[in-house]
Design an enzyme around this catalytic site. Sequence first.
Site, short mmCIF file in Angstrom:
data_model
loop_
_atom_site.label_atom_id
_atom_site.label_comp_id
_atom_site.label_asym_id
_atom_site.label_seq_id
_atom_site.Cartn_x
_atom_site.Cartn_y
_atom_site.Cartn_z
N GLN A 20 -3.86 -1.21 -0.93
CA GLN A 20 -2.73 -2.06 -1.30
C GLN A 20 -3.07 -3.55 -1.26
OE1 GLN A 20 -0.03 0.45 1.41
NE2 GLN A 20 1.37 -0.23 -0.18
N GLU A 163 0.86 9.26 7.27
CA GLU A 163 1.89 9.95 6.49
C GLU A 163 1.38 11.13 5.67
OE1 GLU A 163 4.12 7.13 4.17
OE2 GLU A 163 4.98 6.21 5.94
N GLU A 373 5.16 1.57 11.19
CA GLU A 373 5.65 0.89 9.98
C GLU A 373 7.16 0.85 9.99
OE1 GLU A 373 4.34 2.34 6.12
OE2 GLU A 373 2.29 2.58 6.89
N GLU A 427 2.53 -1.79 -4.26
CA GLU A 427 3.46 -0.80 -3.71
C GLU A 427 3.35 0.52 -4.49
OE1 GLU A 427 5.00 -0.23 -1.02
OE2 GLU A 427 6.25 1.40 -1.73
N TRP A 428 2.16 1.10 -4.50
CA TRP A 428 1.92 2.43 -5.06
C TRP A 428 2.53 2.58 -6.45
CZ3 TRP A 428 -2.04 3.64 -2.37
CH2 TRP A 428 -2.10 3.33 -1.00
C1 GBH Z 1 5.00 3.91 3.48
O1 GBH Z 1 5.42 5.09 2.89
C2 GBH Z 1 3.53 3.73 3.24
O2 GBH Z 1 2.78 4.10 4.37
C3 GBH Z 1 3.15 2.36 2.77
O3 GBH Z 1 1.86 2.37 2.27
C4 GBH Z 1 4.16 1.87 1.76
O4 GBH Z 1 3.78 0.69 1.13
C5 GBH Z 1 5.46 1.71 2.47
O5 GBH Z 1 5.83 2.87 3.13
C6 GBH Z 1 6.63 1.27 1.58
O6 GBH Z 1 6.94 2.25 0.64
O7 GBH Z 1 14.34 9.89 -0.38
O8 GBH Z 1 15.12 7.76 -1.17
O9 GBH Z 1 15.56 8.43 1.10
C7 GBH Z 1 6.81 5.24 2.71
C8 GBH Z 1 7.28 6.66 2.80
C9 GBH Z 1 8.76 8.30 2.13
C10 GBH Z 1 9.66 6.17 2.72
C11 GBH Z 1 10.01 8.61 1.39
C12 GBH Z 1 10.95 6.52 2.02
C13 GBH Z 1 12.37 8.49 1.40
C14 GBH Z 1 13.14 7.68 0.42
N1 GBH Z 1 8.53 6.89 2.15
N2 GBH Z 1 11.14 7.93 1.98
S1 GBH Z 1 14.64 8.49 -0.05
#
Ligand code: GBH
Length: 469
Positions: A20, A163, A373, A427-428
Site C-alpha cells: 500500500q 487478516e 488496526e 486502498e486495495w
Molecule cells: C484492513 O482490512 C486492511 O488490513 C488494510 O490493509 C486496509 O487498508 C484497511 O483495512 C482499510 O480497508 O461488510 O460493509 O460491514 C479491512 C477489512 C473487512 C473491514 C470487511 C470492513 C466489512 C465491511 N475489512 N469489513 S461491511
Amino acid sequence: MTIHRFPQDFLWGSATAAFQIEGAALEDGRRDSIWDTFCRVPGAIVNGDDGSVACDHYHRMPQDVALMKELGLQVYRFSSSWARVRPDDREFNPAGLDFYSRLVDELLGAGIRPWITLYHWDLPAAIPGGWTNRDTAHRFVEYAEKMAETLGDRVQDWTTLNEPWCSSLLSYAGGEHAPGHTDPREAVAAVHHLHLAHGLATRRLREVLPDDASVGLTLNFTVADPVDPDSPTDREAARRIDGLQNRLFLDPIFRGAYPDDVLADLNGLGLESHIRDGDLETISTPIDWLGVNYYNGAAVTGSPDNGPAPSPEANGRRVGNPNIGSEWVEFVPRGLPVTDMGWEIQPDGLRRLLERLHVEYTGPADIGMYVTENGCAMPDRADEDGFVDDQDRIGYLRGHFIAVEEAIAQGADVRGYFVWSLLDNFEWAWGYDKRFGIVRVDYETLERTPKASALFYRDVIAANAVEEE
Ligand code: GBH
C-alpha cells in the site's frame, strides 16, 4: 469533562502495509505479487490504479520515519513484502532484505519499536496455486525463517498473517481482492492453508528468534448484530456471520478445532478434506498476543428462503459473495453515521468485541490483545497548503480510543493501539480514491502533510489520555 487515561505502559502506534505504501514495484529485484497482476485486470481497481509508485515509501523511508518521530509514535507496524524478499520463490533477494534491515535500524535510531507483519497479502505471483496449494504454507515458513534470521536480533514483535479472512474468503470467493476468484471451494482450501502457514511459521519463528521475541497474528472482526434481536432468522444470520468471519479463524488457533456449526454451514465445500493429521495441533501452537482489527459494526438480516443477498459491493461493482454457505445473509444500514467507505461508525462495537475476546479467547489463553488496526477513510479536503482539517476523523478516533479505555476498565487486557493508517495509501480495490491516512499524501508531488488528526493523535500519545468531547 471526563478524561480517559490509559495504562502506563500502553503502546501507541500506527500501521501500514508494504504493497500500500512502498511503490518501487520492479526495483532492486522485486517481482510481481498477486496484487501487481490483479491490478492489471481491467475493472479490478478503481481508476485502474496500481501499486507501482504508491507513496514511494521505498525511496522516502528515512523521511517517513522522521515524521513518525515528530508525531511521537512509540511503535510502528509495517509489513515486509514477500515478493521483494523472495521474488521468484527461489533465491532470496539481498536488496529486498536490506531494505527492511535499514528500516528497522532507522526506527530503532528514532526510538520507535518495530512491529513486523510477514504477510499483508502480497504473495509472489510465481507461487503456483496461491493459497489453494498446501505447499504455499511451507514456502511461507522458509520466508519467515529468513526474515527472522535477518531481523531477529533487532525486532521483538512478529506477526505471521494480517487478516486471513481477507486473503481467503474475500480473495478466493468474494473476488474483491487478489487473485480475484469466486470459487467457494478454493476459499475453504485457502482458509486451511493460511491457518497452517500461521502455525508452522509460529513454530519456526520460535526456533530461530531469541527467547524474548513475541509472536502473534492479526485477525479482522465483524461485530454482527441481528436487525431484530427477537427474530430467530436475524439471530441465525448473526450467528453465521460471527461464525464465518470471527470464529472460523479464532477457534482453530485458540481451541485447536474448527467450530462445528461453521463446518455445518460450510457443508459440501470440502474444508475437512484439506485437514491432515497433526494440522490442528500445529495451528493451535500458543501465540503471545492477538492483534485485533476493527473498523465498523454491522446489522444483519435475511432468510434462506429469499435466496442469495446481493454480494457486498466491491468497488462500485458486485463480484462474488464472500459469505460462502450463508449467501442469503444481508447487511443493512441502521442509520448510523458512515465513513467514506460507507462503513457505519460504531465505537461501542469495538468495546464489546474486546470484552468478548478477553472472556472467550485471550483471557483463558492468558495473553493480551493489541488493536493492530482501527481508523477511517473520510472525504478529506486539503487547503492550498495541503492541510486537511479532518474533524470527522478526529471524532472517529476519539470515540474508538474511549471504547478501548472502557474495555480495559472492564478488565480486557488491551496493551496497545495502532491507527490505520500513517499515510494515505493504496486502498486495495479502491485504489487511491479512499484516504485512511492521518498524514495526507499529494499523489502528484508525493509530499506528506500531517492532518489535524495527526496533531490530535500526537497530543493523545503525549498525554496517554483522551478527553471526552
Ligand atoms: C484492513 O482490512 C486492511 O488490513 C488494510 O490493509 C486496509 O487498508 C484497511 O483495512 C482499510 O480497508 O461488510 O460493509 O460491514 C479491512 C477489512 C473487512 C473491514 C470487511 C470492513 C466489512 C465491511 N475489512 N469489513 S461491511
